[in-house]
Design an enzyme around this catalytic site. Structure first.
Site, PDB file in Angstrom:
ATOM      1  CE1 TYR A  74     -26.208   5.112 -21.942  1.00  0.00           C
ATOM      2  CE2 TYR A  74     -27.581   6.683 -20.747  1.00  0.00           C
ATOM      3  CZ  TYR A  74     -26.350   6.294 -21.234  1.00  0.00           C
ATOM      4  OH  TYR A  74     -25.252   7.091 -21.008  1.00  0.00           O
ATOM      5  CG  PHE A 126      -7.030  -1.290  -0.207  1.00  0.00           C
ATOM      6  CD1 PHE A 126      -6.575  -2.571   0.042  1.00  0.00           C
ATOM      7  CD2 PHE A 126      -7.502  -0.990  -1.476  1.00  0.00           C
ATOM      8  CE1 PHE A 126      -6.586  -3.537  -0.962  1.00  0.00           C
ATOM      9  CE2 PHE A 126      -7.527  -1.953  -2.473  1.00  0.00           C
ATOM     10  CZ  PHE A 126      -7.060  -3.228  -2.215  1.00  0.00           C
ATOM     11  CB  THR A 127      -3.211  -0.506  -3.204  1.00  0.00           C
ATOM     12  OG1 THR A 127      -4.347  -1.315  -3.503  1.00  0.00           O
ATOM     13  CG2 THR A 127      -2.152  -1.371  -2.537  1.00  0.00           C
ATOM     14  CG  ASP A 217     -12.927  -0.260   1.724  1.00  0.00           C
ATOM     15  OD1 ASP A 217     -13.726  -1.109   1.269  1.00  0.00           O
ATOM     16  OD2 ASP A 217     -11.768  -0.125   1.298  1.00  0.00           O
ATOM     17  NE  ARG A 384      -2.144  -6.204  -1.202  1.00  0.00           N
ATOM     18  CZ  ARG A 384      -2.252  -5.605  -2.389  1.00  0.00           C
ATOM     19  NH1 ARG A 384      -1.205  -5.129  -3.000  1.00  0.00           N
ATOM     20  NH2 ARG A 384      -3.428  -5.475  -2.955  1.00  0.00           N
ATOM     21  CG  PHE A 451       1.045  -3.707  -6.298  1.00  0.00           C
ATOM     22  CD1 PHE A 451       0.768  -2.421  -5.875  1.00  0.00           C
ATOM     23  CD2 PHE A 451      -0.015  -4.560  -6.551  1.00  0.00           C
ATOM     24  CE1 PHE A 451      -0.541  -1.981  -5.727  1.00  0.00           C
ATOM     25  CE2 PHE A 451      -1.331  -4.133  -6.396  1.00  0.00           C
ATOM     26  CZ  PHE A 451      -1.588  -2.840  -5.990  1.00  0.00           C
TER      27      PHE A 451
HETATM   28  C1  LIG Z   1     -10.511  -4.528  -3.701  1.00  0.00           C
HETATM   29  C2  LIG Z   1     -10.586  -3.443  -2.709  1.00  0.00           C
HETATM   30  C3  LIG Z   1     -10.836  -2.121  -3.090  1.00  0.00           C
HETATM   31  C4  LIG Z   1     -10.909  -1.667  -4.536  1.00  0.00           C
HETATM   32  O1  LIG Z   1     -11.926  -2.265  -5.232  1.00  0.00           O
HETATM   33  P1  LIG Z   1     -11.815  -2.664  -6.789  1.00  0.00           P
HETATM   34  O2  LIG Z   1     -13.122  -3.315  -7.067  1.00  0.00           O
HETATM   35  O3  LIG Z   1     -10.648  -3.582  -6.934  1.00  0.00           O
HETATM   36  O4  LIG Z   1     -11.626  -1.403  -7.551  1.00  0.00           O
HETATM   37  C5  LIG Z   1     -10.962  -1.170  -2.087  1.00  0.00           C
HETATM   38  N1  LIG Z   1     -10.816  -1.503  -0.791  1.00  0.00           N
HETATM   39  C6  LIG Z   1     -10.565  -2.754  -0.400  1.00  0.00           C
HETATM   40  C7  LIG Z   1     -10.401  -3.055   1.048  1.00  0.00           C
HETATM   41  C8  LIG Z   1     -10.418  -3.770  -1.339  1.00  0.00           C
HETATM   42  O5  LIG Z   1     -10.136  -5.006  -0.936  1.00  0.00           O
END
Ligand SMILES: *Cc1c(COP(=O)(O)O)cnc(C)c1O
Length: 460
Positions: A74, A126-127, A217, A384, A451
């Site tokens: 753990y 990004f979404t 990111d 997209r 989506f």
């Molecule tokens: C996939 C992705 C995310 C989110 O990550 P998850 O592992 O799907 O939660 C964030 N930023 C970018 C650019 C991505 O492609």
């Protein structure tokens, strides 16, 4: 004309997974049942699954043996320390908080750093990233260069930040309303387009001048590095690993979806050089993910990520990874299919506005095209465009992105060149009958990240 020489993947296949080949009638029934949303198809009804490169990768024999080395304690699992060392060695960041996947890290950094009324400039949205920024009370501002929105522009670094747009935002709202610059490498929504190190260094100057940190990111940082090696002056002789290291070293914090670059099926993390942020995130991770030495991942999964990071920055791996995407893109271009150029790293993006010029954006051209590509050849792709962009939280109207794309995304080390040929031929068959294709309308529209679960029916 660039001369093409053959090369092959730096691996061979040890185990296979059977695929089911369906009839057109079966596919018509399946897509109807799925509400014309490829996210709602059952995987068993799909022949070639190019929905996403997220978590769909084939792990190496080394990674699979790593699973057997899982230490499921753990607290203080040895795999955590192995992963922490991989992140320090390859990505430069000092502190690691594992999460179940990328959005777990986005949630924490957004809640910790964003105050209500803040602005979040980024090189395209990004979404999940934008959703977490908004849930924390922030407003996303797109500061990517204009070329990124132009599917015809051959700009080699369409992921670059427009520094004038950024400066204008700082002048307008004030630096104290900007908690960080949100910078993605190999910008997903722009079509897997890279940011240059030259641009990142200029951005760093603004970051230091205004004391605004850079949140990276880093989901596809090694793919971005490959393009820098190929396209940016002074980097041809550097390795992908060296370039990845340099990119990371000029950013402050990072969120990672390990389901992409690191070639695993699940996982992610938050990484930072800032002890204060680290302590806050450590506090928060126990609430939402798990103890700070596993954060939602099993020990074995952390081991697979650690090994995958090392594999992902190998030049030979990345040559094959990006090379396969380029191959598919070139085949589509030979058929005259309109795609985003230059071809990106993780997928080929079809320009649905040009493919289906008779459909207005309100008829969901990308959603329609993804459904048709599935019906044609059992190939699963994704929308997209306007569906992914969601609604404006003030006006309630659709966000209307300039880009209306179908993403054909390649899992890492999964499909062969023949699969790419079948995919290109299926899309060409749809192209031949494009004029008879009608649009879609919503029958169910979820409120958030619509989506994923939206349902549609054909117009007429
Ligand atoms: C996939 C992705 C995310 C989110 O990550 P998850 O592992 O799907 O939660 C964030 N930023 C970018 C650019 C991505 O492609």
């Amino acid at each position: 004309m660039t001369e093409r020489r053959s090369w092959a993947e730096p691996w061979k296949i040890k185990m296979v997974e059977h695929l089911r080949v369906t009839t057109k009638e079966e596919r018509l029934a399946a897509i109807k049942e799925a509400g014309y949303n490829t996210f709602l198809l059952k995987s068993r009804d799909v022949y070639i699954d190019l929905l996403t490169d997220s978590g769909t990768n084939a792990m190496s024999d080394r990674q699979w043996s790593g699973l057997m080395m899982g230490d499921e304690a753990y607290a203080g699992s040895r795999n955590f320390y192995h992963l922490e060392k991989a992140i320090q060695d390859y990505y430069t960041y000092k502190y690691l908080i594992p999460t179940h996947q990328g959005r777990g890290a986005e949630h924490m950094i957004s809640q910790i750093m964003i105050k209500k009324g803040d602005f979040l400039p980024g090189n395209m949205y990004f979404t999940t990233t934008r959703m977490h920024q908004e849930l924390a009370g922030g407003t996303f501002v797109d500061i990517i260069i204009d070329e990124a929105h132009d599917t015809e522009s051959e700009h080699p670094f369409k992921g670059n930040v427009d520094l004038d747009k950024l400066q204008a935002l700082i002048d307008k709202v004030g630096a104290d309303k900007i908690p960080y610059f949100a910078i993605a490498t190999a910008v997903n929504m722009a079509g897997g387009q890279p940011i240059s190190l030259g641009n990142l260094k200029e951005l760093r100057k603004l970051s230091l001048k205004y004391k605004i940190p850079i949140v990276h990111d880093m989901t596809r940082v090694a793919e971005n590095a490959w393009f820098i090696k190929e396209r940016e002056d002074g980097y041809a002789d550097k390795s992908v690993a060296e370039i990845v290291y340099e990119i990371c070293s000029i950013t402050d914090h990072a969120t990672m979806s390990a389901k992409k670059d690191p070639i695993v099926n699940i996982g992610g993390f938050l990484a930072t050089n800032d002890e204060d942020l680290y302590l806050k995130a450590q506090n928060m991770v126990v609430m939402y993910e798990g103890l700070h030495t596993y954060g939602g991942m099993a020990g074995r999964d952390m081991e697979a990520v650690a090994l995958g990071i090392a594999e992902s920055v190998q030049d030979d791996h990345m040559r094959a990874r990006v090379g396969q995407t380029q191959y598919l893109g070139e085949r589509l271009l030979e058929f005259g299919i309109p795609i985003v150029k230059p071809i990106g790293s993780h997928g080929v993006f079809i320009d649905a506005r040009k493919f289906l010029p008779h459909l207005s954006q309100d008829m969901f051209p990308s959603q329609t095209l993804a459904a048709e590509i599935y019906i044609q050849g059992g190939v699963r792709t994704m929308e997209r465009g306007i569906v992914s962009a969601g609604r404006n939280k003030e006006t309630g109207d659709h966000n209307r992105p300039k880009l209306e794309l179908v993403r054909v995304t390649l899992p890492r080390r999964v499909y062969t060149q023949s699969h790419m040929d079948v995919t290109a031929e299926s899309i060409a068959d749809v192209y031949a009958r494009r004029e008879s294709i009608k649009g879609l309308r919503f029958t169910y529209e979820p409120e958030l990240l619509r989506f994923f679960q939206a349902r549609f029916e054909p117009l007429d």
